[in-house]
Enzyme design. Sequence first.
Site, short mmCIF file in Angstrom:
data_model
loop_
_atom_site.label_atom_id
_atom_site.label_comp_id
_atom_site.label_asym_id
_atom_site.label_seq_id
_atom_site.Cartn_x
_atom_site.Cartn_y
_atom_site.Cartn_z
CG ASP A 129 3.32 -11.31 1.98
OD1 ASP A 129 3.33 -11.99 0.94
OD2 ASP A 129 2.29 -11.12 2.66
CG HIS A 132 6.83 -11.81 6.34
ND1 HIS A 132 6.12 -12.76 7.03
CD2 HIS A 132 5.95 -10.83 5.99
CE1 HIS A 132 4.85 -12.37 7.10
NE2 HIS A 132 4.72 -11.21 6.48
CG HIS A 138 3.80 -3.30 4.68
ND1 HIS A 138 3.26 -3.49 5.93
CD2 HIS A 138 3.86 -4.54 4.12
CE1 HIS A 138 3.03 -4.78 6.11
NE2 HIS A 138 3.38 -5.44 5.01
#
Length: 228
Positions: free
Chosen positions: A46, A192, A101
Site C-alpha cells: 500500500d 508498504h 490517503h
Amino acid sequence: MLRYVFAPVHPAFAHSLGVPLTLTELAGSGQDLTAANPRGVAITFDDGPHPVGTPAMLEVLARHGARATFFVIGEQVVKRPQLLQRIQAEGHAIALHGYHHRLHLRRSAVELADDFTRGLAAIEDAVGSSARLHRPPFGIYSRASLQIARDRGLQPLLWSTWGKDWRKFTTSERIAGRAVGGIQAADVILLHDADFYSAKRSHERTAQALELMLARLESAGLGTFLCG
Ligand SMILES: [Zn+2]
C-alpha cells in the site's frame, strides 16, 4: 449500528459485509484465483508509488521471481506515472488505495465519490487500464465508501496478515516474523512500499523484510501470485 469495517481488529465486521481478507474469500466473491495455485499467498503493498521504496521492492521481487499487487495512491501516481508503468511491465498488478490517503469515516459521500473518480483516473492515465481491486486507507470503509467501491465495479480486498512495517521502532526481522511466522496458503500479506504516510524511511526495513519473507515462503513451498 455497524459504521465501519476494520478487518484486522474485527474480521467478523468484514465478513458480515462480504469484504474478503484472504484469497479463498476473494475467490468466493467471483475471482477464481486460488484454484490456479492452491499453495499460493498474495503479497500486497500500500501507499506508493515511491521513488525509492517501489523500485527497492521491485528488485527484491524480481530476484525471487515473485509477484505482488500494489494498492496505489492517486496523488503519488500523478507525480510518477512511469513507476506505475514499470510495476505493470514487471508483471505485477495495480489496484486502488485512494486518491488522497484519508480516513473515510468523516468524509462526505460527495468527497468520497470524487476521491474514487480521481484515483481511478490517475491509474488509467498512467497505464491505460483500470484497477479491479480496492483497499481503503487504514483498511477502514465507511458505509458510503464501500457502496461507492462496489458501484464503480471495484472488488474490496483487505488482508489476513501484516508486518506492521509502518512503525518507527521495528526491525526487518520483526516485520518478516509477524507477516509470515504463521503464514498459511491463501493468506493476503499487507506491506508498504512508501513512507509518505508512515515512519520516515520505513520502506528500507520493508525491503529487507521482503527478502527474508520470500526466502521463508520458498522454503514453505508457498508461491506468490497476483490478486488484481
Ligand atoms: Zn495506506
